[in-house]
Design an enzyme around this catalytic site. Structure first.
Site, PDB file in Angstrom:
ATOM      1  N   GLY A 105      -5.776  -5.392   2.378  1.00 45.67           N
ATOM      2  CA  GLY A 105      -5.125  -4.103   2.180  1.00 45.67           C
ATOM      3  C   GLY A 105      -5.607  -3.082   3.189  1.00 45.67           C
ATOM      4  N   GLY A 145      -9.244  -6.997  -2.598  1.00 40.45           N
ATOM      5  CA  GLY A 145     -10.143  -5.882  -2.861  1.00 40.45           C
ATOM      6  C   GLY A 145     -11.400  -5.889  -2.023  1.00 40.45           C
ATOM      7  N   MET A 171       0.853  -1.191   0.000  1.00 41.71           N
ATOM      8  CA  MET A 171       0.000   0.000   0.000  1.00 41.71           C
ATOM      9  C   MET A 171       0.884   1.234   0.000  1.00 41.71           C
ATOM     10  SD  MET A 171      -2.962  -1.252   2.660  1.00 41.71           S
ATOM     11  CE  MET A 171      -1.880  -2.393   3.566  1.00 41.71           C
ATOM     12  N   CYS A 190      -1.151  -0.760  -9.675  1.00 37.33           N
ATOM     13  CA  CYS A 190      -1.244   0.583  -9.105  1.00 37.33           C
ATOM     14  C   CYS A 190      -2.042   1.499 -10.030  1.00 37.33           C
ATOM     15  CB  CYS A 190       0.148   1.163  -8.879  1.00 37.33           C
ATOM     16  SG  CYS A 190       0.101   2.816  -8.160  1.00 37.33           S
ATOM     17  N   LYS A 236       0.838  -8.828  -9.374  1.00 42.30           N
ATOM     18  CA  LYS A 236      -0.458  -8.306  -8.953  1.00 42.30           C
ATOM     19  C   LYS A 236      -1.037  -7.477 -10.083  1.00 42.30           C
ATOM     20  CE  LYS A 236      -2.940  -5.928  -5.285  1.00 42.30           C
ATOM     21  NZ  LYS A 236      -2.877  -5.088  -4.050  1.00 42.30           N
TER      22      LYS A 236
END
Length: 334
Positions: free
Chosen positions: A234, A211, A19, A109, A150
């Protein structure tokens, strides 16, 4: 025969997400001290035109000096972000000499500043490039060090999601984390967990769901809809530091008891932040975390409200002590 999404997945792993701007080595240490994680992934190391020096990897992952593990012993994979296969491969090879537990590639990202320079989710328009990157990095890294990636579901839509996932699989990655939103959706709910099931059916490698998991109910629904055994936490982990541990032990939240247990961790966080960043930046770091803790801990609300307007570290420390955050000025708690 049940579909992958409807079949009950076996017990799986819990991963702590990268993060950027939120969870650095300081917060990774706190969250893994509290426990529940199988491994964590760092914020990205940006790779552009050169082979980075050792200090660039150590800055993002000081855990490399501790065998690639946090203080609690949780392995920490190092994430690379870039768009040039050869340069990424050279940097992955340099990183591998520091013996990280694993290397992760960032295709997720959504930040405009990153995407404008050809990084992160912007690469999802070109599955062939993803294939070349994955193949080059995998070839440059010793077989004993796993490589994962990812990705999001796409840029504006999901039309290339399966092609991107297949490209990464073909490129030789050993695990795929899917953040179940497009770049355009940023972090807006909902996450489309059903798409993870489609990707799982299209690739050979294990797929990790990511998510919009903020609670045990979200976690169980995510696993049911995606069919994925493994889940990456996250922002939900930052807002609820005991979430992974509760999921691991199937516990009911006791917010009052958790808040009391969190006090020394807040003190440790503040001490570590003071030691790491310039004084003018330190108050913002604890404001950010307290702001997220408000989602689950009513006790954080008055503390956040009182601290929000403060700019000086001494003012912050005085207020923390007033609110029962111990040992703030005397160094790191054991």
């Amino acid at each position: 025969m049940p579909s992958p999404a409807s079949a009950a997945p076996p017990p799986g792993r819990l991963l702590l997400a990268p993060m950027e701007g939120l969870a650095d080595d300081v917060l990774r240490e706190i969250l893994t001290d509290i426990g529940g994680y199988d491994w964590a992934v760092t914020e990205f190391v940006r790779v552009s035109a050169n082979c980075l020096p050792k200090r660039a990897f150590l800055r993002v992952s000081p855990e490399l000096k501790n065998g690639g593990r946090t203080r609690a012993g949780t392995p920490v994979w190092v994430q690379l972000l870039g768009s040039a296969p050869e340069i990424l491969a050279q940097n992955a090879a340099a990183l591998s000499r520091l013996d990280p537990p694993g290397i992760d590639l960032n295709f997720g990202c959504p930040a405009p500043a990153v995407n404008r320079h050809g990084g992160g989710a912007a690469l999802l328009e070109d599955p062939e490039l993803l294939l070349c990157i994955a193949r080059a990095v995998r070839a440059a890294v010793p077989p004993a060090i796993p490589v994962s990636a990812k990705m999001r579901l796409g840029i504006e839509d999901t039309s290339r999601a399966l092609d991107c996932a297949r490209a990464l699989d073909e490129g030789g990655i050993q695990r795929l984390v899917v953040h179940a939103r497009t770049k355009a959706e940023m972090y807006r709910p909902p996450a489309h967990w059903e798409w993870i099931a489609r990707i799982r059916a299209a690739v050979r490698v294990p797929v990790v769901a990511n998510g919009e998991v903020w609670s045990a109910a979200d976690y169980h629904r995510c696993r049911a809809e995606s069919g994925a055994a493994d889940v990456m936490l996250g922002r939900g982990a930052v807002a609820d530091p005991f979430l992974a541990r509760r999921l691991r032990h199937d516990e009911i939240p006791d917010r009052a008891a958790e808040w009391e247990a969190l006090r020394p961790h807040l003190a440790h966080f503040w001490a570590r932040v003071r030691a790491k960043v310039e004084a003018r930046h330190a108050p913002g770091r604890i404001k950010l975390w307290l702001g997220m803790l408000r989602r689950h801990y009513p006790m954080a609300v008055p503390l956040y409200t009182a601290i929000r307007s403060l700019r000086r570290c001494d003012e912050v420390e005085h207020l923390l002590v007033q609110n029962g955050i111990p040992a703030v000025a005397s160094g790191f708690p054991d």
